[in-house]
Design a protein around this motif. Structure first.
Motif, mmCIF file in Angstrom:
data_model
loop_
_atom_site.group_PDB
_atom_site.id
_atom_site.type_symbol
_atom_site.label_atom_id
_atom_site.label_comp_id
_atom_site.label_asym_id
_atom_site.label_seq_id
_atom_site.Cartn_x
_atom_site.Cartn_y
_atom_site.Cartn_z
ATOM 1 N N HIS A 1 28.569 44.847 26.316
ATOM 2 C CA HIS A 1 27.511 45.241 25.313
ATOM 3 C C HIS A 1 28.142 46.163 23.905
ATOM 4 C CE1 HIS A 1 24.434 46.238 28.720
ATOM 5 N NE2 HIS A 1 24.820 45.219 28.657
ATOM 6 N N LEU A 2 29.427 45.765 24.173
ATOM 7 C CA LEU A 2 29.665 46.510 22.550
ATOM 8 C C LEU A 2 30.359 45.800 22.521
ATOM 9 C CD1 LEU A 2 31.049 50.206 23.652
ATOM 10 C CD2 LEU A 2 29.491 49.819 22.543
ATOM 11 N N GLY A 3 30.155 44.178 22.578
ATOM 12 C CA GLY A 3 30.721 43.143 21.776
ATOM 13 C C GLY A 3 32.189 43.792 21.959
ATOM 14 N N ILE A 4 32.913 43.960 22.621
ATOM 15 C CA ILE A 4 34.834 43.816 22.751
ATOM 16 C C ILE A 4 35.059 42.980 23.309
ATOM 17 C CG2 ILE A 4 36.492 45.709 23.335
ATOM 18 C CD1 ILE A 4 34.300 47.655 22.475
ATOM 19 N N ASP A 5 36.143 41.829 22.594
ATOM 20 C CA ASP A 5 36.201 40.998 23.423
ATOM 21 C C ASP A 5 37.256 42.084 24.677
ATOM 22 O OD1 ASP A 5 37.031 37.912 24.054
ATOM 23 O OD2 ASP A 5 39.412 38.899 24.153
ATOM 24 N N ALA A 6 38.195 41.235 26.490
ATOM 25 C CA ALA A 6 38.152 42.068 26.612
ATOM 26 C C ALA A 6 39.573 42.059 27.376
ATOM 27 C CB ALA A 6 38.084 41.585 28.745
ATOM 28 N N ARG A 7 40.115 40.848 25.861
ATOM 29 C CA ARG A 7 41.533 40.762 25.383
ATOM 30 C C ARG A 7 41.710 41.684 24.621
ATOM 31 N NH1 ARG A 7 44.822 37.143 28.338
ATOM 32 N NH2 ARG A 7 43.861 36.010 29.732
ATOM 33 N N ASP A 8 40.562 42.041 23.771
ATOM 34 C CA ASP A 8 41.189 43.146 22.964
ATOM 35 C C ASP A 8 41.294 44.228 23.521
ATOM 36 O OD1 ASP A 8 41.318 40.814 20.355
ATOM 37 O OD2 ASP A 8 39.060 41.465 20.294
ATOM 38 N N TRP A 9 40.201 45.121 24.166
ATOM 39 C CA TRP A 9 40.273 46.165 25.361
ATOM 40 C C TRP A 9 42.021 46.174 25.741
ATOM 41 C CZ3 TRP A 9 39.482 50.890 25.332
ATOM 42 C CH2 TRP A 9 38.849 51.013 26.390
ATOM 43 N N LEU A 10 41.992 45.114 25.983
ATOM 44 C CA LEU A 10 43.845 45.652 26.595
ATOM 45 C C LEU A 10 44.796 45.799 26.363
ATOM 46 C CD1 LEU A 10 43.839 42.230 29.276
ATOM 47 C CD2 LEU A 10 43.365 44.833 29.838
ATOM 48 N N ARG A 11 44.654 45.482 24.533
ATOM 49 C CA ARG A 11 45.748 45.348 23.614
ATOM 50 C C ARG A 11 45.391 46.491 23.294
ATOM 51 N NH1 ARG A 11 43.982 39.462 22.149
ATOM 52 N NH2 ARG A 11 45.069 38.553 22.978
ATOM 53 N N LEU A 12 44.681 47.016 22.970
ATOM 54 C CA LEU A 12 44.053 48.949 22.281
ATOM 55 C C LEU A 12 44.579 50.145 23.704
ATOM 56 C CD1 LEU A 12 41.095 50.630 21.201
ATOM 57 C CD2 LEU A 12 42.096 51.446 22.839
ATOM 58 N N ILE A 13 44.548 49.480 24.904
ATOM 59 C CA ILE A 13 45.325 49.781 26.068
ATOM 60 C C ILE A 13 46.421 49.900 25.749
ATOM 61 C CG2 ILE A 13 45.095 50.205 28.322
ATOM 62 C CD1 ILE A 13 42.495 48.647 28.998
ATOM 63 N N GLU A 14 47.341 48.575 25.187
ATOM 64 C CA GLU A 14 48.706 48.177 25.757
ATOM 65 C C GLU A 14 49.415 49.439 24.355
ATOM 66 O OE1 GLU A 14 51.486 44.673 24.870
ATOM 67 O OE2 GLU A 14 49.429 44.358 23.781
ATOM 68 N N ASP A 15 48.522 49.381 22.952
ATOM 69 C CA ASP A 15 48.946 50.404 21.883
ATOM 70 C C ASP A 15 48.975 51.707 22.214
ATOM 71 O OD1 ASP A 15 49.135 47.496 20.938
ATOM 72 O OD2 ASP A 15 47.121 48.033 19.434
ATOM 73 N N VAL A 16 48.481 52.100 23.373
ATOM 74 C CA VAL A 16 48.128 53.659 23.624
ATOM 75 C C VAL A 16 49.230 53.882 24.171
ATOM 76 C CG1 VAL A 16 46.619 55.557 24.529
ATOM 77 C CG2 VAL A 16 45.617 53.952 23.196
ATOM 78 N N CYS A 17 49.304 52.676 25.266
ATOM 79 C CA CYS A 17 50.283 53.027 26.449
ATOM 80 C C CYS A 17 51.983 53.425 25.565
ATOM 81 C CB CYS A 17 50.537 52.043 27.448
ATOM 82 S SG CYS A 17 49.289 52.737 28.443
ATOM 83 N N GLU A 18 52.098 52.161 24.397
ATOM 84 C CA GLU A 18 53.382 52.190 24.163
ATOM 85 C C GLU A 18 52.922 52.986 22.838
ATOM 86 O OE1 GLU A 18 52.797 48.165 21.954
ATOM 87 O OE2 GLU A 18 53.822 46.963 23.794
ATOM 88 N N GLU A 19 52.265 54.150 22.840
ATOM 89 C CA GLU A 19 52.152 55.292 21.359
ATOM 90 C C GLU A 19 52.810 56.238 21.946
ATOM 91 O OE1 GLU A 19 49.214 58.018 18.749
ATOM 92 O OE2 GLU A 19 49.125 56.901 20.193
ATOM 93 N N ARG A 20 52.282 56.487 23.389
ATOM 94 C CA ARG A 20 53.254 57.338 24.717
ATOM 95 C C ARG A 20 54.349 57.089 24.944
ATOM 96 N NH1 ARG A 20 52.452 62.554 26.763
ATOM 97 N NH2 ARG A 20 53.156 62.126 29.589
ATOM 98 N N LEU A 21 54.708 56.970 25.347
ATOM 99 C CA LEU A 21 56.190 55.661 25.604
ATOM 100 C C LEU A 21 56.800 56.376 24.273
ATOM 101 C CD1 LEU A 21 55.844 53.092 28.601
ATOM 102 C CD2 LEU A 21 56.449 55.018 28.604
ATOM 103 N N ARG A 22 56.374 55.856 23.679
ATOM 104 C CA ARG A 22 58.069 56.307 22.255
ATOM 105 C C ARG A 22 57.155 57.613 21.816
ATOM 106 N NH1 ARG A 22 54.685 51.705 19.275
ATOM 107 N NH2 ARG A 22 53.390 53.333 18.636
#
Length: 447
Positions: free
Chosen positions: A310-331
């Motif tokens: 409904h928000l018009g977010i592509d699923a792979r873009d959503w996964l990339r946002l999750i990826e960015d958050v995880c990488e930030e946490r690990l850094r």
């Protein structure tokens, strides 16, 4: 005196009793005397609206009624307070000080709370004492070296471990374990992962609040490994979907992902939750799955908790946002970690596909989010089946478990046991299946 065990996690968030008093004395700046020790004891006793007095009184009487020599009690206590308070210097000595602690704390027992379903811990005292002595001996060498290197106490290094063992054998295993943990913390004695797991198992058996063990303990964690299965419950992408289930209102979607990525289990090194989530995301991004399939998987497993469609977010873009958050946490918490994907489990792929087939009748007539833009159960299962065949059967099975938890069909005891057995083959923690599915077992099949 015999200790009546309780589910202490219901009353306390951390340490309690004499070991909590030792912690307060060790952390107090300035000169300590008997009057201040009794004042701090009153504060420990006042914890949890006065419930703290019960455990403090039991601990004190365990030592008073024991046949332990005063010198043994003094050594264990001096070590637990890092040399900050010596009860032998009080006018009436160690036992006189203990008697004054006991005088204002009449002996009493708790009555079970009305409707309380948690049983009191049932670990046998001999079993506990043997386990505590084994842990003290496992740390005797590094503890002795830490005592020698310390400038806070003047104790013969070998006598500290011996005195703690004597408290376990001659007074009370519960108190001895808490004093031992206090000694490990104040002297900064390192604890390996295997010993830490044993200490946490004792924590669970005794009904303690988890922080009592791990707060302040120097655990030597192994390197983060996304192939390890240390968490007791769900993990990775499947666990993330549960963070969005229902009416979450805490900040943005990105904030919610950050919370999940930082939610390391007490059995994991910092950064493990992010590493496991990142591994799942990489599996999905590197697969041939269509974005529409990933969208259905996300919406179904989260119970439409965050409607990316409904928000018009592509699923792979959503996964990339999750990826960015995880990488930030690990850094931030594990900058030395370099993500590596665990080998794909192919040996259990057929078993997971059979589990999906067996789940088909359970979800055949079920709609997920039935009151608003529903997703048919068979459609959700078909999307999860694609994850199993095109990405990872481990992740696919965890997503199946999430679907069942969200849809909440009734399960027979046999079906539940089958899911539990497959979870064990994947190495999942003991609470993974229990937390998600146990409440779905038909009552008539439990009897």
């Amino acid at each position: 005196m015999a200790r009546q065990r309780e589910q202490y996690g219901r009353f306390y968030e951390g340490d309690f009793g004499l070991s909590a008093l030792a912690g307060e004395l060790a952390a107090t700046a300035g000169t300590l005397d008997e009057a201040l020790s009794l004042q701090l004891a009153s504060e420990v006793a006042a914890a949890c609206e006065g419930e703290g007095a019960i455990e403090l009184g039991v601990d004190v009487r365990c030592l008073l009624h024991s046949a332990l020599p005063d010198a043994v009690i003094r050594t264990a206590w001096l070590a637990a307070t890092h040399g900050r308070f010596d009860p032998a210097e009080c006018g009436s000595g160690v036992r006189g000080w203990l008697r004054r602690l006991a005088e204002s704390r009449p002996e009493r027992r708790r009555e079970p709370a009305s409707g309380d379903w948690l049983p009191r811990p049932g670990i046998a005292e001999k079993e506990l004492r043997d386990a505590v002595v084994a842990e003290i001996r496992a740390s005797a060498g590094p503890l002795g070296r830490a005592v020698v290197d310390s400038d806070r106490t003047d104790l013969p290094p070998g006598e500290v471990a011996e005195s703690l063992e004597a408290v376990a054998r001659g007074a009370d295993g519960d108190l001895a374990l808490r004093l031992f943990l206090r000694v490990l913390k104040v002297y900064g004695v390192p604890v390996g992962k295997e010993q830490y797991d044993r200490l946490m198992a004792l924590d669970t058996a005794l009904g303690w609040p988890g922080p009592l063990v791990y707060d302040g303990l120097d655990v030597r964690w192994p390197p983060i490994d996304a192939a390890r299965r240390d968490a007791s419950g769900d993990f990775g992408f499947s666990a993330l979907t549960s963070w969005f289930e229902g009416g979450w209102q805490e900040g943005s979607a990105g904030d919610r992902v950050r919370q999940a990525a930082a939610a390391d289990d007490s059995a994991q090194a910092q950064g493990s939750a992010a590493a496991l989530l990142l591994a799942d995301v990489h599996r999905l991004l590197g697969s041939s799955l269509r974005a529409e399939t990933i969208t259905v998987v996300w919406l179904s497993a989260s119970g439409r908790g965050y409607n990316i469609d409904h928000l018009g977010i592509d699923a792979r873009d959503w996964l990339r946002l999750i990826e960015d958050v995880c990488e930030e946490r690990l850094r931030d918490v594990a900058p030395q970690y370099r993500p590596t994907e665990p080998p794909v489990r192919t040996d259990l792929r057929d078993a997971v596909l059979r589990a999906l087939q067996e789940a088909t009748p359970l979800l055949a007539d079920v709609d997920i989010s039935p009151h608003w833009d529903a997703i048919a159960g068979p459609s959700a299962l078909a999307a999860v089946a694609e994850v199993v065949t095109d990405a990872d059967c481990d992740l696919g099975f965890r997503l199946l478990l999430r679907l069942l938890a969200v849809a909440a069909p009734s399960l027979t005891h046999g079906q539940y046991c089958h899911f539990q057995a497959l979870g064990r083959r994947f190495g999942y923690g003991e609470d993974h299946i229990i937390e998600g599915l146990e409440h779905l077992i038909r009552e008539d099949r439990r009897k």
